[in-house]
Design a protein around this motif. Structure first.
Motif, PDB file in Angstrom:
ATOM      1  N   ILE A 115       0.858  -1.177   0.000  1.00 14.99           N
ATOM      2  CA  ILE A 115       0.000   0.000   0.000  1.00 14.99           C
ATOM      3  C   ILE A 115       0.899   1.232   0.000  1.00 14.99           C
ATOM      4  O   ILE A 115       1.943   1.244   0.645  1.00 14.99           O
ATOM      5  CB  ILE A 115      -0.944   0.030   1.230  1.00 14.99           C
ATOM      6  N   THR A 116       0.523   2.242  -0.772  1.00 12.03           N
ATOM      7  CA  THR A 116       1.402   3.394  -0.953  1.00 12.03           C
ATOM      8  C   THR A 116       1.095   4.494   0.038  1.00 12.03           C
ATOM      9  O   THR A 116      -0.021   4.674   0.468  1.00 12.03           O
ATOM     10  CB  THR A 116       1.228   3.968  -2.367  1.00 12.03           C
ATOM     11  N   VAL A 117       2.149   5.195   0.415  1.00  7.87           N
ATOM     12  CA  VAL A 117       2.039   6.357   1.278  1.00  7.87           C
ATOM     13  C   VAL A 117       2.835   7.477   0.605  1.00  7.87           C
ATOM     14  O   VAL A 117       4.049   7.352   0.436  1.00  7.87           O
ATOM     15  CB  VAL A 117       2.605   6.081   2.688  1.00  7.87           C
ATOM     16  N   PRO A 118       2.244   8.561   0.112  1.00  8.99           N
ATOM     17  CA  PRO A 118       0.850   8.959   0.240  1.00  8.99           C
ATOM     18  C   PRO A 118      -0.098   8.117  -0.610  1.00  8.99           C
ATOM     19  O   PRO A 118       0.340   7.282  -1.371  1.00  8.99           O
ATOM     20  CB  PRO A 118       0.876  10.415  -0.258  1.00  8.99           C
ATOM     21  N   SER A 119      -1.393   8.420  -0.508  1.00  8.71           N
ATOM     22  CA  SER A 119      -2.405   7.647  -1.204  1.00  8.71           C
ATOM     23  C   SER A 119      -2.316   7.866  -2.702  1.00  8.71           C
ATOM     24  O   SER A 119      -1.761   8.850  -3.190  1.00  8.71           O
ATOM     25  CB  SER A 119      -3.799   8.037  -0.709  1.00  8.71           C
ATOM     26  N   VAL A 120      -2.893   6.937  -3.457  1.00 11.90           N
ATOM     27  CA  VAL A 120      -2.920   7.042  -4.912  1.00 11.90           C
ATOM     28  C   VAL A 120      -3.664   8.308  -5.338  1.00 11.90           C
ATOM     29  O   VAL A 120      -3.249   9.015  -6.260  1.00 11.90           O
ATOM     30  CB  VAL A 120      -3.570   5.784  -5.518  1.00 11.90           C
ATOM     31  N   ALA A 121      -4.767   8.601  -4.662  1.00 16.02           N
ATOM     32  CA  ALA A 121      -5.544   9.802  -5.006  1.00 16.02           C
ATOM     33  C   ALA A 121      -4.718  11.067  -4.837  1.00 16.02           C
ATOM     34  O   ALA A 121      -4.766  11.982  -5.663  1.00 16.02           O
ATOM     35  CB  ALA A 121      -6.809   9.864  -4.143  1.00 16.02           C
ATOM     36  N   LYS A 122      -3.911  11.129  -3.760  1.00 17.87           N
ATOM     37  CA  LYS A 122      -3.059  12.300  -3.532  1.00 17.87           C
ATOM     38  C   LYS A 122      -1.955  12.398  -4.592  1.00 17.87           C
ATOM     39  O   LYS A 122      -1.624  13.489  -5.064  1.00 17.87           O
ATOM     40  CB  LYS A 122      -2.429  12.207  -2.141  1.00 17.87           C
ATOM     41  N   LEU A 123      -1.408  11.252  -4.982  1.00 15.77           N
ATOM     42  CA  LEU A 123      -0.392  11.249  -6.027  1.00 15.77           C
ATOM     43  C   LEU A 123      -0.952  11.802  -7.337  1.00 15.77           C
ATOM     44  O   LEU A 123      -0.318  12.611  -8.016  1.00 15.77           O
ATOM     45  CB  LEU A 123       0.140   9.837  -6.245  1.00 15.77           C
ATOM     46  N   ARG A 124      -2.164  11.365  -7.676  1.00 14.48           N
ATOM     47  CA  ARG A 124      -2.772  11.844  -8.918  1.00 14.48           C
ATOM     48  C   ARG A 124      -3.048  13.347  -8.855  1.00 14.48           C
ATOM     49  O   ARG A 124      -2.861  14.068  -9.845  1.00 14.48           O
ATOM     50  CB  ARG A 124      -4.082  11.090  -9.182  1.00 14.48           C
ATOM     51  N   GLU A 125      -3.464  13.814  -7.705  1.00 12.09           N
ATOM     52  CA  GLU A 125      -3.706  15.248  -7.534  1.00 12.09           C
ATOM     53  C   GLU A 125      -2.412  16.050  -7.695  1.00 12.09           C
ATOM     54  O   GLU A 125      -2.395  17.098  -8.373  1.00 12.09           O
ATOM     55  CB  GLU A 125      -4.310  15.491  -6.144  1.00 12.09           C
ATOM     56  N   ASP A 126      -1.336  15.552  -7.125  1.00 14.46           N
ATOM     57  CA  ASP A 126      -0.051  16.248  -7.234  1.00 14.46           C
ATOM     58  C   ASP A 126       0.464  16.253  -8.677  1.00 14.46           C
ATOM     59  O   ASP A 126       1.012  17.247  -9.151  1.00 14.46           O
ATOM     60  CB  ASP A 126       0.982  15.590  -6.316  1.00 14.46           C
TER      61      ASP A 126
END
Length: 514
Positions: free
Chosen positions: A251-262
């Motif tokens: 599981i990734t940290v940060p979240s996948v959703a946050k990565l896409r936002e960045d």
């Protein structure tokens, strides 16, 4: 003082100065000496009273804006390498996808090069540069549409494709800019400065990307066995991705959703910059100065068709182009996938980003130093290139041995071997461009450097295409580069150094500055 009559908006003047005929043409290497003398005599005779040779301070503005255009294209092209780990997690990509993102540069170059080479020589800097910048901006805009798989893969590939189409002018155009706006004793320096600005922007991509898109960290997670129909598999994989599970193991940290936002925020920044630069160029970016900076700039170049035919007969030029394709193309591709290449050393994404950043800064300093030396000792170009290739091959070999595990992969050793090797290798690029123009004059600089960069991109394309072979690894990349650079040295030493364009310019060294 600058002439006040130069229009603020687009000028529609013809790209070539009409005072000197381009009829004096070098048709083959066997006729070089006679033709060179004919060109010198013709240029000296016809420009003595008819051409007002003058320098303009605005040449530096033109060079900077053009270089920013070229640098923007390279920045956008290198978006994914510095954030490869994060992008693979965010969108479910692999190393092959990242490699293809980089490979769109050389792929699209093959499509756009003939068109833009013709445009540079026949239509001038303004039309070709504006169209190039428009393609870059359009590609950035398309990448801002979505971050949702699988559509994000298509939009990002499309954006890279359009950005790549805008690459030939920025890659092969600096010698055309230098020949149009700068005198002989500044040409190599101007070409180097354009390349330096481009490299600085690529260096920034190694810092901006990782700063906006954080490094991915992982921790264990458990996904229970689930029985499902084949129609539910793709939906389950998407749920896994959204919840941060990759193949049920991490599981990734940060979240996948946050990565896409960045990542999308990075896309917005690149798009806004590209559009702003396009509008600036649209406001003021003329084809050429009112008066030529030197005699050779006033000589009308061969037509594109005749130039291509003439170029095919230039054996000496093609040896230089082959060298640039093997060593230069391999070095460019090697840098484009630097993080993937460093996996055997255990270097993190953040550390690789800093290595790339320092590499480009060191390369910029080396290019300017070597360019100024070449402008002073302008008839020793092949010796400068051969010398820096020997040094580069030595450092690349050191890094290759580190990646095999025969030498410890300490951070200082990786820093020094990569930065020093790439630094001295990059310093040869402006010299090669100008050497090619000297060998082929009066063929247009756009045609000459279009062919030169075509060979460079062919080398990069083959290099990156090989990386896409499943399970091929990365060790081969380093030894291939060492071999290509080493083989180039004897080829360079075989060349007969000739300076057709410089011979013409030395018929009238006097210059009026304003």
């Amino acid at each position: 003082m600058e002439d006040s009559e130069t229009p603020l908006l687009a000028d529609h003047e013809d790209h070539s100065y009409s005072s000197v005929s381009g009829s004096a043409t070098i048709n083959s290497d066997r006729k070089t000496s006679e033709s060179s003398i004919d060109i010198q005599n013709s240029a000296s005779r016809e420009t003595k009273d008819d051409v007002n040779v003058k320098l303009y301070k605005r040449r530096w503005y033109m060079l900077i804006v053009f270089s920013l255009m070229s640098g923007t294209q390279s920045f956008v092209w290198n978006t994914w390498s510095p954030i490869s780990n994060s992008s693979e997690v965010a969108f479910g990509w692999n190393d092959g996808v990242i490699s293809l993102m980089a490979n769109w540069g050389p792929i699209t170059y093959f499509i756009g090069m003939p068109i833009f080479a013709w445009m540079l020589d026949m239509k001038g800097l303004r039309v070709s540069s504006l169209l190039s910048m428009l393609l870059i901006a359009a590609g950035c805009g398309i990448r801002c549409i979505t971050t949702t798989p699988p559509w994000v893969t298509w939009t990002m590939h499309t954006g890279q494709f359009l950005n790549g189409l805008g690459g030939p002018v920025g890659t092969g155009g600096p010698p055309s800019m230098s020949a149009t706006w700068f005198p002989p004793n500044e040409r190599t320096t101007a070409t180097a400065l354009s390349t330096v600005i481009k490299f600085l922007m690529v260096a920034c991509s190694y810092i901006v990307g990782p700063q906006l898109v954080p490094e991915v960290q992982t921790k264990n997670c458990t996904v229970h066995n689930i029985t499902m129909s084949s129609s539910d598999v793709s939906q389950f994989e998407e749920v896994q991705l959204e919840n941060g599970c990759i193949n049920g193991t991490n599981i990734t940290v940060p979240s996948v959703a946050k990565l896409r936002e960045d990542i999308m925020f990075l896309m917005y920044i690149e798009c806004a910059w590209s559009v702003g630069l396009f509008l600036l160029m649209l406001l003021y970016f003329p084809n050429k100065p009112p008066n030529p900076p030197c005699v050779s700039a006033s000589v009308k170049r061969e037509s594109f068709k005749e130039g291509v035919k003439d170029l095919l007969r230039r054996y000496q030029f093609w040896v230089l182009a082959l060298v640039f394709g093997m060593a230069g193309g391999g070095s460019t591709a090697w840098t484009g996938v630097l993080k993937v290449n460093m996996k055997p050393t255990g270097i993190s994404q953040d550390q690789a980003g800093w290595i790339g950043f320092y590499t480009f800064f060191a390369s910029c300093a080396a290019m300017l130093i070597v360019a100024r030396l070449v402008d002073v000792f302008s008839r020793y170009m092949k010796w400068f290139i051969s010398g820096v290739y020997f040094i580069a091959a030595s450092f690349f070999a050191w890094f290759a041995v580190i990646c095999t595990g025969l030498l410890p992969a300490t951070l200082p050793a990786v820093y020094v071997s990569v930065i020093a090797g790439r630094m001295v290798m990059s310093s040869s690029v402006p010299v090669i461009f100008e050497f090619g123009c000297e060998l082929t004059y009066p063929i247009g600089e756009g045609t000459t450097n279009g062919a030169m960069t075509f060979m460079n991109n062919t080398g990069a394309f083959i290099y990156l295409l090989t990386l896409m072979i499943p399970d091929i690894g990365t060790v081969w990349m380093n030894w291939t580069l060492v071999g290509a650079v080493s083989l180039s040295i004897p080829l360079l030493l075989m060349l007969k150094e000739k300076h057709h364009r410089l011979d013409v310019d030395e018929t009238r060294p006097r210059l009026t500055a304003s």
